[in-house]
Scaffold this active site. Structure first.
Site, PDB file in Angstrom:
ATOM      1  N   ASN A   1      -1.942   0.269   6.878  1.00  0.00           N
ATOM      2  CA  ASN A   1      -1.379  -0.971   7.421  1.00  0.00           C
ATOM      3  C   ASN A   1      -0.539  -1.752   6.401  1.00  0.00           C
ATOM      4  O   ASN A   1      -0.383  -2.961   6.492  1.00  0.00           O
ATOM      5  CB  ASN A   1      -2.485  -1.827   8.058  1.00  0.00           C
ATOM      6  CG  ASN A   1      -3.556  -2.207   7.068  1.00  0.00           C
ATOM      7  OD1 ASN A   1      -3.462  -1.901   5.886  1.00  0.00           O
ATOM      8  ND2 ASN A   1      -4.578  -2.904   7.540  1.00  0.00           N
TER       9      ASN A   1
ATOM     10  N   TYR B   1     -12.413  -1.909  -3.398  1.00  0.00           N
ATOM     11  CA  TYR B   1     -12.867  -1.988  -2.002  1.00  0.00           C
ATOM     12  C   TYR B   1     -14.389  -1.845  -1.878  1.00  0.00           C
ATOM     13  O   TYR B   1     -14.891  -1.514  -0.799  1.00  0.00           O
ATOM     14  CB  TYR B   1     -12.145  -0.951  -1.149  1.00  0.00           C
ATOM     15  CG  TYR B   1     -10.781  -1.396  -0.657  1.00  0.00           C
ATOM     16  CD1 TYR B   1     -10.631  -2.558   0.109  1.00  0.00           C
ATOM     17  CD2 TYR B   1      -9.636  -0.657  -0.938  1.00  0.00           C
ATOM     18  CE1 TYR B   1      -9.393  -2.967   0.571  1.00  0.00           C
ATOM     19  CE2 TYR B   1      -8.384  -1.066  -0.471  1.00  0.00           C
ATOM     20  CZ  TYR B   1      -8.271  -2.214   0.278  1.00  0.00           C
ATOM     21  OH  TYR B   1      -7.043  -2.634   0.743  1.00  0.00           O
TER      22      TYR B   1
ATOM     23  N   LYS C   1       0.818  -1.216   0.000  1.00  0.00           N
ATOM     24  CA  LYS C   1       0.000   0.000   0.000  1.00  0.00           C
ATOM     25  C   LYS C   1       0.858   1.276   0.000  1.00  0.00           C
ATOM     26  O   LYS C   1       2.055   1.241   0.321  1.00  0.00           O
ATOM     27  CB  LYS C   1      -0.914  -0.022   1.232  1.00  0.00           C
ATOM     28  CG  LYS C   1      -1.972  -1.133   1.207  1.00  0.00           C
ATOM     29  CD  LYS C   1      -2.883  -1.034   2.438  1.00  0.00           C
ATOM     30  CE  LYS C   1      -3.974  -2.088   2.419  1.00  0.00           C
ATOM     31  NZ  LYS C   1      -4.891  -1.945   3.581  1.00  0.00           N
TER      32      LYS C   1
ATOM     33  N   GLU D   1      -9.658 -10.970  -7.468  1.00  0.00           N
ATOM     34  CA  GLU D   1      -8.744  -9.838  -7.264  1.00  0.00           C
ATOM     35  C   GLU D   1      -7.535  -9.928  -8.197  1.00  0.00           C
ATOM     36  O   GLU D   1      -7.033  -8.902  -8.676  1.00  0.00           O
ATOM     37  CB  GLU D   1      -8.311  -9.776  -5.804  1.00  0.00           C
ATOM     38  CG  GLU D   1      -9.457  -9.370  -4.870  1.00  0.00           C
ATOM     39  CD  GLU D   1      -9.058  -9.285  -3.403  1.00  0.00           C
ATOM     40  OE1 GLU D   1      -9.945  -9.012  -2.574  1.00  0.00           O
ATOM     41  OE2 GLU D   1      -7.867  -9.490  -3.077  1.00  0.00           O
TER      42      GLU D   1
ATOM     43  N   HIS E   1      -2.265  -5.321   1.578  1.00  0.00           N
ATOM     44  CA  HIS E   1      -3.566  -5.978   1.380  1.00  0.00           C
ATOM     45  C   HIS E   1      -3.308  -7.426   0.994  1.00  0.00           C
ATOM     46  O   HIS E   1      -2.358  -7.710   0.262  1.00  0.00           O
ATOM     47  CB  HIS E   1      -4.361  -5.312   0.244  1.00  0.00           C
ATOM     48  CG  HIS E   1      -5.517  -6.156  -0.215  1.00  0.00           C
ATOM     49  ND1 HIS E   1      -6.741  -6.138   0.413  1.00  0.00           N
ATOM     50  CD2 HIS E   1      -5.607  -7.104  -1.197  1.00  0.00           C
ATOM     51  CE1 HIS E   1      -7.542  -7.026  -0.177  1.00  0.00           C
ATOM     52  NE2 HIS E   1      -6.876  -7.623  -1.157  1.00  0.00           N
TER      53      HIS E   1
HETATM   54  P1  ADP Z   1      -7.783  -6.752   5.935  1.00  0.00           P
HETATM   55  O1  ADP Z   1      -6.994  -5.804   5.053  1.00  0.00           O
HETATM   56  O2  ADP Z   1      -6.972  -7.245   7.099  1.00  0.00           O
HETATM   57  O3  ADP Z   1      -8.438  -7.871   5.158  1.00  0.00           O
HETATM   58  P2  ADP Z   1     -10.433  -5.500   6.072  1.00  0.00           P
HETATM   59  O4  ADP Z   1     -10.747  -6.236   4.815  1.00  0.00           O
HETATM   60  O5  ADP Z   1     -11.377  -5.628   7.217  1.00  0.00           O
HETATM   61  O6  ADP Z   1      -8.959  -5.883   6.613  1.00  0.00           O
HETATM   62  O7  ADP Z   1     -10.309  -3.948   5.764  1.00  0.00           O
HETATM   63  C1  ADP Z   1      -9.736  -3.494   4.559  1.00  0.00           C
HETATM   64  C2  ADP Z   1      -8.816  -2.346   4.872  1.00  0.00           C
HETATM   65  O8  ADP Z   1      -9.589  -1.246   5.366  1.00  0.00           O
HETATM   66  C3  ADP Z   1      -7.784  -2.596   5.985  1.00  0.00           C
HETATM   67  O9  ADP Z   1      -6.635  -3.279   5.539  1.00  0.00           O
HETATM   68  C4  ADP Z   1      -7.487  -1.184   6.416  1.00  0.00           C
HETATM   69  O10 ADP Z   1      -6.600  -0.526   5.517  1.00  0.00           O
HETATM   70  C5  ADP Z   1      -8.852  -0.526   6.330  1.00  0.00           C
HETATM   71  N1  ADP Z   1      -9.575  -0.592   7.618  1.00  0.00           N
HETATM   72  C6  ADP Z   1     -10.143  -1.689   8.195  1.00  0.00           C
HETATM   73  N2  ADP Z   1     -10.722  -1.384   9.358  1.00  0.00           N
HETATM   74  C7  ADP Z   1     -10.525  -0.046   9.540  1.00  0.00           C
HETATM   75  C8  ADP Z   1     -10.890   0.898  10.558  1.00  0.00           C
HETATM   76  N3  ADP Z   1     -11.581   0.519  11.629  1.00  0.00           N
HETATM   77  N4  ADP Z   1     -10.503   2.176  10.393  1.00  0.00           N
HETATM   78  C9  ADP Z   1      -9.817   2.591   9.300  1.00  0.00           C
HETATM   79  N5  ADP Z   1      -9.455   1.755   8.299  1.00  0.00           N
HETATM   80  C10 ADP Z   1      -9.794   0.462   8.415  1.00  0.00           C
HETATM   81 MG    MG Z   2      -9.872  -7.710   3.642  1.00  0.00          MG
END
Ligand code: ADP
Ligand code: MG
Length: 140
Positions: free
Chosen positions: A114, A51, A11, A128, A117
């Protein structure tokens, strides 16, 4: 166990900090083979579509904005059990919950920024991967 492919994205928070190589080293050390990779600038439309599953979440707008702030590196990773292996080495979504040695523990700045992805199922991985790559671009 079956040979699988999964979609990985390094990212903007990570590409901005020049962490592509360090993150790839974590993946490769875990046995994930990078069988396709390109550095691209996502459009707002593309990031929003990628997304779309999170459209109703309060962080959707901010997430899309963060994904287009800098280039990303999109990749196809291949290994036995690649989807679960990649999720494991990425670590928990929130870096404060992520296990030692995971990408998110090592590098993530926040729950949103974070660093990586990863597809969360084999079916989503197929969709994807097709979102970003032609089959001819994937070279095992
Ligand atoms: P992952 O990437 O671990 O699969 P999710 O699919 O739940 O997590 O969420 C997609 C992305 O959205 C996360 O990687 C993160 O960048 C963002 N995200 C998830 N939860 C939050 C939150 N509570 N606040 C802000 N951004 C979030
Ligand atoms: Mg996810």
């Amino acid at each position: 166990m079956a040979l699988e492919r999964t979609l990985s994205i390094i990212k903007p928070d990570a590409t901005k900090r020049n962490l592509t190589g360090k993150i790839n080293a974590v993946f490769e050390d875990a046995g994930l083979r990078i069988v396709a990779q390109k550095r691209i600038q996502l459009s707002e439309k593309q990031a929003g579509a990628f997304y779309a599953v999170h459209k109703e979440r309060p962080f959707y707008g901010s997430l899309v904005a963060s994904m287009i702030a800098e280039p990303v590196v999109v990749q196809v990773l291949q290994a036995e059990n690649a989807v679960a292996k990649h999720r494991e080495v990425m670590g928990a979504t929130n870096p404060s919950d992520a296990a030692e040695g995971t990408v998110r523990k090592l590098f993530a700045e926040s729950i949103e920024a974070n660093s990586v992805h990863g597809s969360d199922s084999l079916e989503n991985a197929k969709n994807e991967i097709a979102f970003f790559f032609a089959e001819t671009e994937i070279l095992p």
